[in-house]
Enzyme design. Structure first.
Site, PDB file in Angstrom:
ATOM      1  N   ASN A   7      -5.716  -4.180 -10.178  1.00 52.77           N
ATOM      2  CA  ASN A   7      -5.834  -2.808  -9.688  1.00 52.77           C
ATOM      3  C   ASN A   7      -6.422  -1.969 -10.820  1.00 52.77           C
ATOM      4  OD1 ASN A   7      -5.594  -0.297  -8.593  1.00 52.77           O
ATOM      5  ND2 ASN A   7      -3.382  -0.404  -8.225  1.00 52.77           N
ATOM      6  N   ARG A  89      -7.902  -4.764  -5.794  1.00 50.89           N
ATOM      7  CA  ARG A  89      -7.526  -3.712  -4.857  1.00 50.89           C
ATOM      8  C   ARG A  89      -8.637  -2.657  -4.835  1.00 50.89           C
ATOM      9  NH1 ARG A  89      -4.103   1.594  -5.881  1.00 50.89           N
ATOM     10  NH2 ARG A  89      -3.889   2.246  -3.721  1.00 50.89           N
ATOM     11  N   HIS A 178      -2.613   2.649   1.609  1.00 56.43           N
ATOM     12  CA  HIS A 178      -1.459   1.763   1.425  1.00 56.43           C
ATOM     13  C   HIS A 178      -1.454   0.614   2.439  1.00 56.43           C
ATOM     14  CE1 HIS A 178       0.857   5.508  -0.167  1.00 56.43           C
ATOM     15  NE2 HIS A 178       0.355   4.843  -1.192  1.00 56.43           N
ATOM     16  N   ARG A 238       1.553  15.866  -3.962  1.00 50.57           N
ATOM     17  CA  ARG A 238       0.642  16.233  -2.868  1.00 50.57           C
ATOM     18  C   ARG A 238       1.401  17.004  -1.780  1.00 50.57           C
ATOM     19  NH1 ARG A 238      -1.153  10.411  -2.638  1.00 50.57           N
ATOM     20  NH2 ARG A 238      -2.819  10.206  -4.168  1.00 50.57           N
ATOM     21  N   GLU A 380       2.228  -5.690  -2.942  1.00 47.34           N
ATOM     22  CA  GLU A 380       0.792  -5.610  -2.681  1.00 47.34           C
ATOM     23  C   GLU A 380       0.043  -6.729  -3.409  1.00 47.34           C
ATOM     24  OE1 GLU A 380       1.489  -1.418  -3.584  1.00 47.34           O
ATOM     25  OE2 GLU A 380      -0.206  -0.997  -2.283  1.00 47.34           O
TER      26      GLU A 380
END
Ligand code: AMP
Length: 396
Positions: A7, A89, A178, A238, A380
């Site tokens: 990643n 990713r 996601h 956020r 993940e």
């Protein structure tokens, strides 16, 4: 077989080396502050943590070199050849990628063509991909997108009610995020439901970034993040959904530019903005327990909005077999899970407070609950490595 899951961010490179198909972590680590002369490298291996500080790492190629050399130095691998595949990713695959893909020059160009949709992420992923392709030129490299799992959403769920030309000309639609996590966790849930047909699952991936997905028969049919990860529920920093008219008001009242307001909505809102305490849920929970009203409000606003999504997806799915919590907060915060589930009792979603207090992968619903409630840790990296194996055509 050893597969690397990567990643790459703009100034960081996270990796995990996995033994497949056993799905076991061999080693993992992160290079941080790439581009600086105070970069830091952490390698975790054999239950030990090795940290190197104040390194001069000017770009991602140097970071990849460092990772590979230190894997050899610590005898995690003996030679480069042992790494048989690398999975990267990639946050945004737009409508170009309906599945993970083996990386070649054309794929890199296509990922770059989506930079406008993920200006912070996709350029960084390309730098990471190029660095690994340079150092491991003969190894299969696979791009795994956060968006592909959501490509099964029907148009009525992914289109915004805005002029249709915005979608046609500029790709303005909901892509979600996601996806790798939602896919991994929903697959685990389906197994626990005995591979039930037409299973109805809602996955709440609640970490610093947070999204909720409705999964029907293993396929994403709706998700809370949108064109970008800003849409949906409030997160660490956020805002989640707002009325876009706020842009105009903040411009009039404070002279904020579009960029300034957008930046505040991404970086200074959510937990941090409402509480004024922190973006980290542990700090917010501690502050709320000490009577900080705004910290409690930040938690309540988020839980209320999560419950709203769950209720709406319950209707969309036509019922619910399992509600699953995952990611940093979903897996660890009993407070969040209780705050959300208490709001959903009318749907027959009953949380068992005692079970909810224990840690780890577990069922937390009451025996009388019509819906199973599970905490399932996401993974993940495993999902990425599975796709490397699936697409890499490895001999068994
Ligand atoms: P993630 O983005 O999935 O890594 O999740 C990060 C979030 O998980 C942060 O807000 C952390 O505060 C939160 N988190 C991690 N451990 C705990 C915990 N034990 N209780 C509450 N929140 C936690």
């Amino acid at each position: 077989m050893k597969i690397m899951s990567v990643n790459a961010g703009s100034s960081s490179l996270k990796f995990q080396l996995l033994r497949m198909p056993e799905e076991l972590e061999i080693a993992s680590g992160i290079v941080e502050r790439i581009g600086n002369n105070n970069a830091e490298f952490t390698l975790k291996f054999n239950g030990e943590k090795f940290v190197s500080k104040d390194l001069v790492i000017l770009d991602h190629s140097v970071a990849v070199d460092l990772v590979i050399n230190s894997l050899i130095e610590h005898k995690v691998i003996e030679t480069l050849d042992e790494i048989q595949g690398v999975g990267h990713r990639v946050v945004q695959g737009g409508e170009l990628f309906k599945d993970s893909v083996i990386i070649d020059d054309e794929v890199v160009l296509k990922i770059a063509s989506l930079n406008d949709l993920a200006p912070l992420h996709n350029p960084a992923h390309i730098i990471g991909i190029n660095a690994f392709r340079k150092i491991l030129p003969n190894v299969v490299q696979v791009a795994v997108f956060d968006t592909t799992f959501h490509q099964t959403m029907p148009a009525e769920n992914y289109l915004y009610a805005v002029p249709y030309e915005w979608y046609e000309k500029h790709g303005v639609r909901k892509y979600g995020a996601h996806g790798t996590s939602h896919q991994y966790v929903s697959q685990e849930a389906i197994k626990r439901l005995g591979n039930k047909e037409n299973s109805k699952i809602i996955v709440c991936h609640i970490g610093n970034g947070a999204s909720i997905t409705a999964v029907l028969d293993g396929k994403s049919v709706d998700t809370s993040m949108g064109l970008t990860p800003l849409e949906g529920i409030p997160m660490g920093t956020r805002s989640g959904n707002i009325d876009p008219s706020i842009f105009q008001l903040m411009n009039k009242k404070e002279g904020y530019s579009l960029e300034k307001t957008l930046n505040e909505l991404n970086k200074s809102s959510g937990y941090l903005g409402v509480s004024g305490v922190s973006h980290d849920s542990r700090d917010i929970i501690a502050a709320a327990e000490q009577g900080n009203k705004r910290a409690q409000l930040a938690l309540d606003i988020q839980s209320k909005r999560i419950a709203d999504y769950i209720a709406s997806y319950y209707v969309l799915l036509g019922g619910l077999d399992a509600l699953v919590f995952t990611a940093g907060i979903g897996e660890n915060s009993k407070e969040l899970r209780l705050n959300v589930c208490k709001r959903l009792e009318v749907l027959g979603i009953e949380i068992d407070e005692e079970k909810n207090n224990s840690r780890g992968d577990k069922e937390i619903s009451k025996d009388t609950s019509k819906v199973k409630i599970w905490v399932i840790p996401t993974n993940e990296e495993v999902m990425i490595a599975r796709d490397v194996i699936r697409l890499g055509n490895f001999k068994k």
